[in-house]
Design a protein around this motif. Structure first.
Motif, PDB file in Angstrom:
ATOM      1  N   VAL A 119       0.833  -1.201   0.000  1.00  0.00           N
ATOM      2  CA  VAL A 119       0.000   0.000   0.000  1.00  0.00           C
ATOM      3  C   VAL A 119       0.866   1.249   0.000  1.00  0.00           C
ATOM      4  N   HIS A 120       2.036   1.142   0.586  1.00  0.00           N
ATOM      5  CA  HIS A 120       2.978   2.271   0.567  1.00  0.00           C
ATOM      6  C   HIS A 120       3.570   2.440  -0.830  1.00  0.00           C
ATOM      7  N   GLU A 121       3.782   1.338  -1.537  1.00  0.00           N
ATOM      8  CA  GLU A 121       4.430   1.388  -2.848  1.00  0.00           C
ATOM      9  C   GLU A 121       3.468   1.773  -3.973  1.00  0.00           C
ATOM     10  N   VAL A 122       2.263   1.200  -3.976  1.00  0.00           N
ATOM     11  CA  VAL A 122       1.363   1.379  -5.116  1.00  0.00           C
ATOM     12  C   VAL A 122       0.119   2.198  -4.795  1.00  0.00           C
ATOM     13  N   GLY A 123      -0.125   2.475  -3.499  1.00  0.00           N
ATOM     14  CA  GLY A 123      -1.332   3.186  -3.115  1.00  0.00           C
ATOM     15  C   GLY A 123      -2.489   2.227  -2.895  1.00  0.00           C
ATOM     16  N   TYR A 124      -3.464   2.693  -2.141  1.00  0.00           N
ATOM     17  CA  TYR A 124      -4.549   1.797  -1.758  1.00  0.00           C
ATOM     18  C   TYR A 124      -5.439   1.414  -2.941  1.00  0.00           C
ATOM     19  N   ALA A 125      -5.640   2.344  -3.871  1.00  0.00           N
ATOM     20  CA  ALA A 125      -6.519   2.064  -5.008  1.00  0.00           C
ATOM     21  C   ALA A 125      -6.002   0.886  -5.837  1.00  0.00           C
ATOM     22  N   LYS A 126      -4.688   0.748  -5.938  1.00  0.00           N
ATOM     23  CA  LYS A 126      -4.100  -0.329  -6.740  1.00  0.00           C
ATOM     24  C   LYS A 126      -3.749  -1.558  -5.911  1.00  0.00           C
ATOM     25  N   LEU A 127      -3.940  -1.471  -4.614  1.00  0.00           N
ATOM     26  CA  LEU A 127      -3.689  -2.636  -3.764  1.00  0.00           C
ATOM     27  C   LEU A 127      -4.743  -3.702  -4.046  1.00  0.00           C
TER      28      LEU A 127
ATOM     29  N   TYR B   8       3.885   5.439   7.264  1.00  0.00           N
ATOM     30  CA  TYR B   8       2.565   5.231   7.854  1.00  0.00           C
ATOM     31  C   TYR B   8       1.473   6.069   7.193  1.00  0.00           C
ATOM     32  N   ASP B   9       1.838   7.109   6.465  1.00  0.00           N
ATOM     33  CA  ASP B   9       0.846   8.040   5.941  1.00  0.00           C
ATOM     34  C   ASP B   9      -0.166   7.361   5.024  1.00  0.00           C
ATOM     35  N   GLU B  10       0.289   6.678   3.997  1.00  0.00           N
ATOM     36  CA  GLU B  10      -0.624   6.055   3.036  1.00  0.00           C
ATOM     37  C   GLU B  10      -1.481   4.948   3.675  1.00  0.00           C
ATOM     38  N   PRO B  11      -0.890   4.021   4.447  1.00  0.00           N
ATOM     39  CA  PRO B  11      -1.736   3.008   5.089  1.00  0.00           C
ATOM     40  C   PRO B  11      -2.790   3.604   6.014  1.00  0.00           C
ATOM     41  N   LEU B  12      -2.429   4.640   6.767  1.00  0.00           N
ATOM     42  CA  LEU B  12      -3.388   5.250   7.684  1.00  0.00           C
ATOM     43  C   LEU B  12      -4.517   5.947   6.938  1.00  0.00           C
ATOM     44  N   ARG B  13      -4.189   6.636   5.856  1.00  0.00           N
ATOM     45  CA  ARG B  13      -5.226   7.298   5.068  1.00  0.00           C
ATOM     46  C   ARG B  13      -6.151   6.263   4.426  1.00  0.00           C
ATOM     47  N   ALA B  14      -5.567   5.181   3.924  1.00  0.00           N
ATOM     48  CA  ALA B  14      -6.378   4.122   3.326  1.00  0.00           C
ATOM     49  C   ALA B  14      -7.301   3.505   4.361  1.00  0.00           C
ATOM     50  N   LEU B  15      -6.759   3.278   5.546  1.00  0.00           N
ATOM     51  CA  LEU B  15      -7.562   2.684   6.609  1.00  0.00           C
ATOM     52  C   LEU B  15      -8.716   3.600   6.998  1.00  0.00           C
ATOM     53  N   ASN B  16      -8.467   4.896   7.087  1.00  0.00           N
ATOM     54  CA  ASN B  16      -9.529   5.840   7.422  1.00  0.00           C
ATOM     55  C   ASN B  16     -10.611   5.875   6.342  1.00  0.00           C
ATOM     56  N   THR B  17     -10.204   5.756   5.084  1.00  0.00           N
ATOM     57  CA  THR B  17     -11.172   5.723   3.993  1.00  0.00           C
ATOM     58  C   THR B  17     -12.063   4.490   4.099  1.00  0.00           C
ATOM     59  N   GLU B  18     -11.465   3.341   4.362  1.00  0.00           N
ATOM     60  CA  GLU B  18     -12.237   2.105   4.477  1.00  0.00           C
ATOM     61  C   GLU B  18     -13.181   2.140   5.670  1.00  0.00           C
ATOM     62  N   ILE B  19     -12.707   2.686   6.776  1.00  0.00           N
ATOM     63  CA  ILE B  19     -13.543   2.771   7.978  1.00  0.00           C
ATOM     64  C   ILE B  19     -14.790   3.611   7.710  1.00  0.00           C
ATOM     65  N   ALA B  20     -14.622   4.655   6.911  1.00  0.00           N
ATOM     66  CA  ALA B  20     -15.757   5.535   6.608  1.00  0.00           C
ATOM     67  C   ALA B  20     -16.824   4.847   5.770  1.00  0.00           C
ATOM     68  N   HIS B  21     -16.449   3.775   5.051  1.00  0.00           N
ATOM     69  CA  HIS B  21     -17.392   3.120   4.147  1.00  0.00           C
ATOM     70  C   HIS B  21     -17.750   1.687   4.551  1.00  0.00           C
TER      71      HIS B  21
END
Length: 202
Positions: free
Chosen positions: A30-38, A108-121
């Motif tokens: 998720v740090h390398e490719v971003g959450y959208a491409k994970l 930690y930035d990208e994983p945390l942002r991805a996690l917050n996005t998932e939690i919201a949905h």
């Protein structure tokens, strides 16, 4: 009589090794490719396991990432506590400065942002987040504030849930919205404002 136990022990070790490989792969990817491409496929390939191995333990990539974050944030000794030197203001500044450092850490930035996005949905993931991470962490914060209440440093009728939100909320809000720089000085200002209040001193 000992053979079944050996097989079971070896299988458990292999299972735990696979689990940790999956979680590490998810966090790194998720740090390398971003959450959208994970993807589950990508995690499986990086971890060297089959997709079904992942789906046997987790229903989605969001839940994998959540467990990955929990694994990496576990305390080495299994315990956690906020510092209690007797100086509440200094202790809170220490903790909020550490929070700033973590939120500013690129790893930690990208994983945390991805996690917050998932939690919201995802209501189920949100509930798991509250139960397994946010709730326990909030209780640790409240324990430190209760100690300050016993020492006469905080009002006895203070709503501790609101106090925790007042102290940590501004940091998370600024980080999520990218509305300003996260600095140690900003952390100090939050603590000073929360403790000293908004009204003019008499």
């Amino acid at each position: 009589m000992t053979t079944p136990r050996k097989i079971s022990s070896n299988a458990a070790r292999r299972s735990e090794a696979s689990r940790r490989a999956i979680l590490t792969a998810a966090f790194d990817l998720v740090h390398e490719v971003g959450y959208a491409k994970l993807s589950i496929e990508g995690i499986a390939a990086r971890a060297g396991v089959g997709k079904q191995t992942i789906y046997r333990w987790w229903p989605s990539k969001g839940t994998v990432l959540f467990d990955a974050f929990l694994m990496l944030s576990d305390e080495p000794d299994g315990e956690a506590a906020l510092p209690d030197t007797g100086d509440l203001e200094a202790d809170l500044k220490t903790v909020l400065r550490a929070t700033v450092a973590e939120l500013n850490d690129p790893r930690y930035d990208e994983p945390l942002r991805a996690l917050n996005t998932e939690i919201a949905h995802d209501p189920e993931l949100a509930a798991a987040y509250v139960e397994r991470l946010d709730g326990p962490m909030k209780e640790l914060k409240k324990q430190r504030l209760r100690g300050a209440q016993r020492a006469g440093q905080l009002a006895k009728d203070l709503d501790l849930d609101v106090a925790v939100e007042m102290l940590w909320g501004p940091l998370l809000n600024r980080w999520l919205q990218r509305s300003g720089p996260l600095t140690p000085e900003y952390a100090d200002t939050i603590v000073e404002t929360a403790l000293n209040g908004l009204l003019p001193r008499r």
